[in-house]
Design a protein around this motif. Structure first.
Motif, PDB file in Angstrom:
ATOM      1  N   VAL A  23      61.195  21.353  56.321  1.00  0.00           N
ATOM      2  CA  VAL A  23      62.398  22.167  56.447  1.00  0.00           C
ATOM      3  C   VAL A  23      62.041  23.637  56.304  1.00  0.00           C
ATOM      4  O   VAL A  23      61.375  24.038  55.338  1.00  0.00           O
ATOM      5  N   GLY A  24      62.474  24.445  57.255  1.00  0.00           N
ATOM      6  CA  GLY A  24      62.333  25.893  57.162  1.00  0.00           C
ATOM      7  C   GLY A  24      63.651  26.496  56.706  1.00  0.00           C
ATOM      8  O   GLY A  24      64.720  26.045  57.124  1.00  0.00           O
ATOM      9  N   ILE A  25      63.564  27.495  55.838  1.00  0.00           N
ATOM     10  CA  ILE A  25      64.774  28.130  55.323  1.00  0.00           C
ATOM     11  C   ILE A  25      64.684  29.627  55.562  1.00  0.00           C
ATOM     12  O   ILE A  25      63.805  30.303  55.015  1.00  0.00           O
ATOM     13  N   ALA A  34      58.337  19.170  52.794  1.00  0.00           N
ATOM     14  CA  ALA A  34      57.949  20.531  52.415  1.00  0.00           C
ATOM     15  C   ALA A  34      59.064  21.477  52.813  1.00  0.00           C
ATOM     16  O   ALA A  34      59.801  21.228  53.779  1.00  0.00           O
ATOM     17  N   CYS A  35      59.202  22.558  52.060  1.00  0.00           N
ATOM     18  CA  CYS A  35      60.158  23.612  52.379  1.00  0.00           C
ATOM     19  C   CYS A  35      59.390  24.908  52.618  1.00  0.00           C
ATOM     20  O   CYS A  35      58.653  25.365  51.742  1.00  0.00           O
ATOM     21  N   ILE A  36      59.577  25.459  53.791  1.00  0.00           N
ATOM     22  CA  ILE A  36      58.876  26.682  54.171  1.00  0.00           C
ATOM     23  C   ILE A  36      59.869  27.832  54.180  1.00  0.00           C
ATOM     24  O   ILE A  36      60.920  27.756  54.824  1.00  0.00           O
ATOM     25  N   GLY A  37      59.538  28.876  53.461  1.00  0.00           N
ATOM     26  CA  GLY A  37      60.415  30.033  53.405  1.00  0.00           C
ATOM     27  C   GLY A  37      60.182  30.977  54.568  1.00  0.00           C
ATOM     28  O   GLY A  37      59.048  31.234  54.957  1.00  0.00           O
ATOM     29  N   ILE A  38      61.282  31.459  55.120  1.00  0.00           N
ATOM     30  CA  ILE A  38      61.233  32.458  56.187  1.00  0.00           C
ATOM     31  C   ILE A  38      62.234  33.530  55.783  1.00  0.00           C
ATOM     32  O   ILE A  38      63.436  33.317  55.807  1.00  0.00           O
ATOM     33  N   ASP A  39      61.749  34.672  55.370  1.00  0.00           N
ATOM     34  CA  ASP A  39      62.652  35.704  54.881  1.00  0.00           C
ATOM     35  C   ASP A  39      62.093  37.064  55.256  1.00  0.00           C
ATOM     36  O   ASP A  39      60.929  37.359  54.990  1.00  0.00           O
TER      37      ASP A  39
END
Length: 287
Positions: free
Chosen positions: A7-9, A31-36
C-alpha cells in the motif's frame, strides 16, 4: 486478515498515518510505502515507524497495489487524473477526503475510472501531521463508499476488505452528491460553528487567564474542533460551499429564534425548543 498487498500512502498526516498504523498492525498490508512531498513529514513518518519506506511517486507506482491519497481535494482535482494515467490495469487508487463531488466530476470520464474507489473514513481528531497518527483511530467507526457502481467490482471488494478487515470499520454506501449534503449537515457545520464560537469568545473575553480558569468540559468539547487545521478546513468549506450555506442559514435562523424568545421573555417556549434538541441523544445512542 492478511491481503499481501503493498500500500502506498500519499499524505502522511493524521488520516494517512493512522491508516498505515492500522493496516500494518492488522497484517492486512504486506508493506506501507510513504509518498509525501513534505520532506519534514517524510522524515518524521519514518522516525515514528508509521511506514516501511519512502519513495517518490514514480518509483512507488512500480511496486504498490493500492494508492491511498490523503491530501486536500483542491490539489487532487488536477493531480488525480494524471496519476491514474500512470497506473497499470491492476492497481487501485482511493482518496479519503471530506467532499466527493469535485473528484466525481474530475474522474467521471477517465478511462481508468473503474480503478478508483471513492471513500470517506469518518474518523479524526483536531490535530494534524504525522505525530497526530493514532493506532486504532478507525476501529468501530464508519466509512462511506461513494458511487460504488462506477468502480470495478473486484477493486471495490478489495477496498471493502481494507476498511473492514484491515481497519475494522463499518461500511455505508451513498452517491457523491448525497454524501456532500449529509456531511455538510453533520460534520462541516460542526467545524465552522466551533471556529465561530472560539473567535466570539476571543473577541469578547480579553482576559486569557479567565478563559483558562473558567473553561469547563462543556466549553472545551464545544470548541475542540476550532483547534483543527485552517488550511484543511478552508478547502472543505470552499468545496462544499453550496450545501454549507444551506445549513448555515438554518443554524442562523435557529439562533435568531432563540434570541427572539429570550428578548420577549418567552422562556417556556424556549424550554420547549431546548427539549426538542434533546432528541439528538436518542439518535446518537442507537445500538
Amino acid at each position: 486478515m492478511e491481503s499481501n498487498k503493498v500500500v502506498g500512502i500519499l499524505g502522511i498526516g493524521l488520516i494517512g498515518g493512522s491508516m498505515a498504523l492500522g493496516l500494518r498492525k492488522s497484517g492486512w498490508a504486506k508493506a506501507c510505502i510513504g509518498i509525501d512531498t513534505n520532506r519534514p513529514n517524510q522524515k518524521r513518518a519514518l522516525e515514528l515507524g508509521l511506514i516501511d519506506q519512502l519513495l517518490p511517486l514514480e518509483e512507488a507506482l512500480q511496486v504498490i497495489d493500492i494508492l491511498i491519497i490523503a491530501t486536500p481535494v483542491d490539489n487532487l482535482v488536477e493531480q488525480l487524473p494524471n496519476m491514474l494515467d500512470q497506473f497499470n490495469d491492476k492497481q487501485i487508487v482511493i482518496e479519503v477526503g471530506s467532499t466527493k463531488s469535485p473528484i466525481y466530476e474530475a474522474l467521471k470520464n477517465h478511462p481508468r475510472r473503474k480503478q478508483f474507489v471513492s471513500t470517506h473514513p469518518m474518523a479524526g481528531t483536531e490535530f494534524s501531521g504525522p505525530e497526530a497518527a493514532i493506532d486504532g483511530l478507525f476501529e468501530g467507526k464508519r466509512c462511506v463508499i461513494c458511487d460504488q457502481e462506477l468502480s470495478d467490482p473486484d477493486a471495490e471488494k478489495t477496498i471493502e476488505s481494507l476498511y473492514q478487515d484491515g481497519l475494522h470499520m463499518n461500511l455505508i454506501y451513498m452517491d457523491s452528491i448525497s454524501h456532500d449534503v449529509h456531511t455538510a449537515y453533520i460534520s462541516h457545520i460542526s467545524h465552522i460553528c466551533s471556529f465561530a464560537l472560539a473567535n466570539t469568545v476571543l473577541e469578547k473575553e480579553k482576559d486569557e487567564k479567565r478563559i483558562f480558569e473558567l473553561a469547563s468540559t462543556g466549553f472545551e468539547s464545544t470548541v475542540r474542533l476550532a483547534k483543527s487545521s485552517p488550511e484543511t478546513w478552508i478547502q472543505i468549506f470552499h468545496q462544499n460551499q453550496e450545501n454549507l450555506m444551506d445549513v448555515l442559514d438554518e443554524y442562523i435562523n435557529t439562533l435568531l429564534k432563540y434570541k427572539g424568545l429570550m428578548l420577549s421573555g418567552s422562556y417556556e417556549k424556549l424550554k420547549e425548543e431546548l427539549a426538542k434538541a434533546n432528541d439528538i441523544g436518542r439518535i446518537l445512542n442507537r445500538k
